[in-house]
Write an enzyme that holds these catalytic residues in place. Sequence first.
Site, PDB file in Angstrom:
ATOM      1  N   SER A 240     102.348  81.343  92.473  1.00 43.13           N
ATOM      2  CA  SER A 240     102.427  79.907  92.236  1.00 43.13           C
ATOM      3  C   SER A 240     102.710  79.688  90.756  1.00 43.13           C
ATOM      4  CB  SER A 240     101.099  79.235  92.618  1.00 43.13           C
ATOM      5  OG  SER A 240     100.105  79.634  91.702  1.00 43.13           O
ATOM      6  N   LYS A 241     102.840  78.409  90.406  1.00 44.56           N
ATOM      7  CA  LYS A 241     103.232  78.071  89.031  1.00 44.56           C
ATOM      8  C   LYS A 241     102.313  78.677  87.973  1.00 44.56           C
ATOM      9  CE  LYS A 241     106.170  74.097  89.301  1.00 44.56           C
ATOM     10  NZ  LYS A 241     105.901  73.040  90.281  1.00 44.56           N
ATOM     11  N   ARG A 242     101.052  78.853  88.349  1.00 45.52           N
ATOM     12  CA  ARG A 242     100.154  79.350  87.300  1.00 45.52           C
ATOM     13  C   ARG A 242     100.447  80.801  86.926  1.00 45.52           C
ATOM     14  NH1 ARG A 242      95.825  82.178  89.522  1.00 45.52           N
ATOM     15  NH2 ARG A 242      95.911  81.993  91.772  1.00 45.52           N
ATOM     16  N   HIS A 243     101.272  81.504  87.729  1.00 43.91           N
ATOM     17  CA  HIS A 243     101.681  82.864  87.346  1.00 43.91           C
ATOM     18  C   HIS A 243     102.912  82.847  86.446  1.00 43.91           C
ATOM     19  CE1 HIS A 243      99.570  83.745  91.265  1.00 43.91           C
ATOM     20  NE2 HIS A 243      98.934  84.512  90.417  1.00 43.91           N
ATOM     21  N   GLY A 244     103.384  81.664  86.112  1.00 43.08           N
ATOM     22  CA  GLY A 244     104.611  81.564  85.315  1.00 43.08           C
ATOM     23  C   GLY A 244     105.632  80.799  86.134  1.00 43.08           C
TER      24      GLY A 244
END
Length: 469
Positions: A240-244
């Site tokens: 998801s976005k929190r991984h980049g």
Amino acid sequence: MSVVTRFAPSPTGMLHLGGARTALFNWLYARHHGGTFRLRLEDTDRKRSTPEAIAAIEGGLRWLGLDWDGEIVRQSERRQRHVEVAQALLASGGAYRCYCTPEELKAMRAEARAQGRAALYDGRWRDRDPADAPPGVDPVIRFRAPREGETIISDLVQRNIKIDNTALDDMVLLRADGTPTYMHSVVVDDHDMGITHAIRGDDHLTNAFRQTQLFRALGWEPPAYAHIPLIHGPDGAKLSKRHGAVAVGAYAELGILPAAMRNALLRLGWSHGDDEIIDTAQAIAWFDLDAVNRGAARFDMEKLQSLNGHYIRESADSDLLADVVQRLAVQHPAAATDQARRRVEALLPEAKARAKTLVELADNLSFLVCDRPLAMTPKAARLLGDDGSEARARLGRLRATLQDSAAWNESNLEEAVRGFVEDEDVKLGAIAQPLRAALTGSHASPGIFAVMAALGREETVARLADAGD
Ligand code: GLU
């Protein structure tokens, strides 16, 4: 039989890593087998499908170098054909009209849930006389799915998997307004396009059972399926976005090369021994579906960057130059001049050995095109010391020497600086670091003599004048 694969995105957003990996695997499989790779836009959801998303998908595939064969198929343009197939199935008894109202369906689902059953349609209009149809209700057309036995798919990644037919219900093929559903359209399109292999994310596994049943009812052979595992982040959670960044376009902006991206995507769920660096020609030669792992793949930004560093080092300078100049020109309009371009070109061979992204490469060379007087990093400022420092005084004396040194090239400059430190009776280190600070604004840079050669006499002397006494 010649292989035909397809990438079939729903154009409702950006091309994300999962989609790009699916496209890559389909492309590689087709190229490996000398087959055909088709692009089909599943744009039947007119409200959510946008021209921006279509442009992002096409642009993303082009950037990745995944060229498709033939015209792009737009599912929405094939609607008439989808309707015809559903009508034919209705005529032959393979489908039926269902007059349930939305309220009835809601109640059916609530009851199933209350009894702890899956919320499936109970087939109440399967064999009911259409003469019972309530007035004013537009029917949907449902598939008459097999109720006994099981449906088996021999998935090329997941192996043989089966489902009890009682676990699936009679899906809708045409909605009450006459529009075909996604599940129905996919089957008709895969058949009409002669798709032999459908490689896609394993979130479509349940769909594969339903689609297989429909294929068989229509008297068609389903494609071979290969459901590839989802992508997780390095922490094991779904990507998801929190991984980049998850959109492919963001990686282009970050200065990732398409070749590195292809290599990283390839390694998401596919392996060839311990090989990490696998270029595209090699990937085409090696790619097959039996080496796709069944477990979730992990996306690791650090790994991507280190692969990218490799592909940057392997790139011809001429292939990097325009990109780096363009990135520099965004902040420094002077970068677009021929003179600046020549400076960048001169240092590119050395700088590209140390950068992991094109952004970093441009950053490391930005001192070449900065306006004077240069801004100093804190470390560079410390190297120069306060006004009147010994370092600054020495740079002033060096400037005087360089002003009329002979030919301005790397070896002459090295000789001149070495001669200067001998005269001053100091070590090279005593001048090299302040010199670097004065010329680049930083404590780290490509080799200092190469930097001076690239800047040219006039600019070098001017920057020394800015820093020296
Ligand atoms: N349109 C579907 C998606 O974007 C893919 C369907 C398929 O590959 O069969 O997830």
